[in-house]
Enzyme design. Structure first.
Site, short mmCIF file in Angstrom:
data_model
loop_
_atom_site.label_atom_id
_atom_site.label_comp_id
_atom_site.label_asym_id
_atom_site.label_seq_id
_atom_site.Cartn_x
_atom_site.Cartn_y
_atom_site.Cartn_z
N GLU A 114 0.85 -1.21 0.00
CA GLU A 114 0.00 0.00 0.00
C GLU A 114 0.88 1.25 0.00
O GLU A 114 1.97 1.25 0.56
CB GLU A 114 -0.87 0.02 1.27
CG GLU A 114 -2.34 -0.23 1.05
CD GLU A 114 -3.08 0.83 0.24
OE1 GLU A 114 -2.48 1.55 -0.58
OE2 GLU A 114 -4.30 0.92 0.41
N ASP A 115 0.37 2.28 -0.61
CA ASP A 115 1.12 3.55 -0.59
C ASP A 115 0.91 4.30 0.72
O ASP A 115 1.85 4.81 1.32
CB ASP A 115 0.76 4.43 -1.80
CG ASP A 115 -0.75 4.59 -1.96
OD1 ASP A 115 -1.50 3.69 -1.54
OD2 ASP A 115 -1.19 5.61 -2.51
N ASP A 118 -4.45 6.04 5.66
CA ASP A 118 -4.96 7.33 6.12
C ASP A 118 -6.01 7.03 7.20
O ASP A 118 -5.66 6.79 8.35
CB ASP A 118 -5.54 8.08 4.91
CG ASP A 118 -5.82 9.53 5.20
OD1 ASP A 118 -6.24 9.82 6.34
OD2 ASP A 118 -5.65 10.39 4.33
N LYS A 146 -0.19 7.67 8.11
CA LYS A 146 -0.55 9.02 8.55
C LYS A 146 -0.99 9.03 10.00
O LYS A 146 -1.69 8.11 10.45
CB LYS A 146 -1.68 9.54 7.65
CG LYS A 146 -1.76 11.05 7.64
CD LYS A 146 -2.99 11.51 6.89
CE LYS A 146 -2.66 11.97 5.50
NZ LYS A 146 -3.80 12.71 4.91
N PHE A 167 -2.29 16.57 3.73
CA PHE A 167 -2.72 15.95 2.47
C PHE A 167 -1.51 15.80 1.56
O PHE A 167 -1.00 16.78 1.04
CB PHE A 167 -3.82 16.77 1.80
CG PHE A 167 -4.48 15.99 0.70
CD1 PHE A 167 -5.51 15.10 1.00
CD2 PHE A 167 -4.03 16.10 -0.60
CE1 PHE A 167 -6.08 14.34 -0.01
CE2 PHE A 167 -4.61 15.34 -1.61
CZ PHE A 167 -5.64 14.46 -1.31
N ASP A 174 -2.27 11.04 -5.45
CA ASP A 174 -2.83 12.13 -6.25
C ASP A 174 -3.68 13.09 -5.43
O ASP A 174 -4.11 12.79 -4.32
CB ASP A 174 -3.73 11.55 -7.34
CG ASP A 174 -5.05 11.00 -6.76
OD1 ASP A 174 -5.00 10.23 -5.79
OD2 ASP A 174 -6.13 11.39 -7.26
C1 PRP Z 1 -5.86 6.02 -1.41
C2 PRP Z 1 -4.58 5.27 -1.12
C3 PRP Z 1 -5.00 4.14 -0.21
C4 PRP Z 1 -6.20 4.73 0.51
C5 PRP Z 1 -5.84 5.08 1.94
O1 PRP Z 1 -6.55 5.38 -2.46
O2 PRP Z 1 -3.97 4.82 -2.31
O3 PRP Z 1 -5.37 2.99 -0.93
O4 PRP Z 1 -6.58 5.91 -0.20
O5 PRP Z 1 -6.87 5.78 2.58
P1 PRP Z 1 -7.69 5.23 3.84
O6 PRP Z 1 -6.69 4.65 4.80
O7 PRP Z 1 -8.35 6.46 4.38
O8 PRP Z 1 -8.68 4.22 3.37
P2 PRP Z 1 -7.77 6.05 -3.28
O9 PRP Z 1 -9.05 5.47 -2.79
O10 PRP Z 1 -7.63 7.54 -3.24
O11 PRP Z 1 -7.53 5.52 -4.75
P3 PRP Z 1 -6.18 5.66 -5.67
O12 PRP Z 1 -5.15 4.73 -5.06
O13 PRP Z 1 -6.62 5.25 -7.03
O14 PRP Z 1 -5.71 7.10 -5.61
#
Ligand code: PRP
Length: 194
Positions: A114-115, A118, A146, A167, A174
């Site tokens: 995972e990146d 949050d 985070k 953010f 993105d």
């Molecule tokens: C982002 C990110 C994680 C997730 C984390 O994905 O890549 O997968 O949010 O957030 P959380 O802990 O609050 O659930 P996003 O749904 O924005 O899709 P993307 O990866 O296509 O940008």
């Protein structure tokens, strides 16, 4: 011109696009160094196993590309896409699978790549969903964690960096699909205008 512009402000590198200023939170060399360390840990922990790396699209594609080249054992790649943010800055709270795995993970050692964690909702959903498919084991590798209060905490065995509650964009992440291709992790300075 529709290009990112690099400038300097108070001696620090910033990126300017439209009226947004992106400040550096984690620079390219720190990312490279930490990812190398994580890769070595994974290599030694999985040296007798072929793990399935489950990458969560789309945010993790750059992290995956870099960390997999620091993992010196054979691995299987599979991809899932889940979305809870859409084009918004705030999680909708509803996690949706937009692309499922190609392979069965039954009896396999799964490593989720995972990146960012949050709110933690995506990961909670994912771990629950994947556990139901009877893998042998599931571990988590997340580049960014985070600092936000969460009800459920998953233990992250391979963590890149703890980050403040800002953010962040770049290195795959993105804001409304912009900035994924910035080579560092940055944050938008005037967040209140987003
Ligand atoms: C982002 C990110 C994680 C997730 C984390 O994905 O890549 O997968 O949010 O957030 P959380 O802990 O609050 O659930 P996003 O749904 O924005 O899709 P993307 O990866 O296509 O940008």
């Amino acid at each position: 011109m529709n290009v990112y512009r690099i400038a300097e402000e108070d001696g620090e590198k910033i990126l300017i696009y439209d009226n947004e200023k992106i400040k550096v939170l984690i620079d390219e060399s720190s990312l490279k160094k930490r990812i190398k360390e994580l890769g070595s840990m994974i290599t030694s922990d999985y040296k007798d196993i072929v793990p399935v790396l489950v990458s969560v699209l789309r945010g993790s594609f750059i992290f995956l590309a870099d960390i997999c080249r620091e993992i010196r054992i054979p691995v299987v790649f599979d991809f899932m896409a889940v979305s809870s943010y859409g084009n918004s800055k705030v999680s909708s709270g509803i996690v949706r699978i937009t692309k499922d795995l190609e392979f069965s993970i039954e009896g396999r050692e799964v490593l989720i790549i995972e990146d960012i964690i949050d709110s933690g909702r995506t990961l909670n959903y994912l771990v629950k969903n994947l556990k139901a498919r009877n893998p042998r084991n599931i571990e988590i590798c997340a580049l960014l964690d985070k600092n936000v209060p969460r009800k459920t905490k998953n233990s992250v065995k391979y963590k890149g960096f703890d980050i403040p509650n800002k953010f962040v964009v770049g290195y795959g992440l993105d804001y409304a699909e912009k900035y994924r291709n910035i080579p560092f992790i940055g944050y938008i300075e005037n967040e209140q205008y987003l």
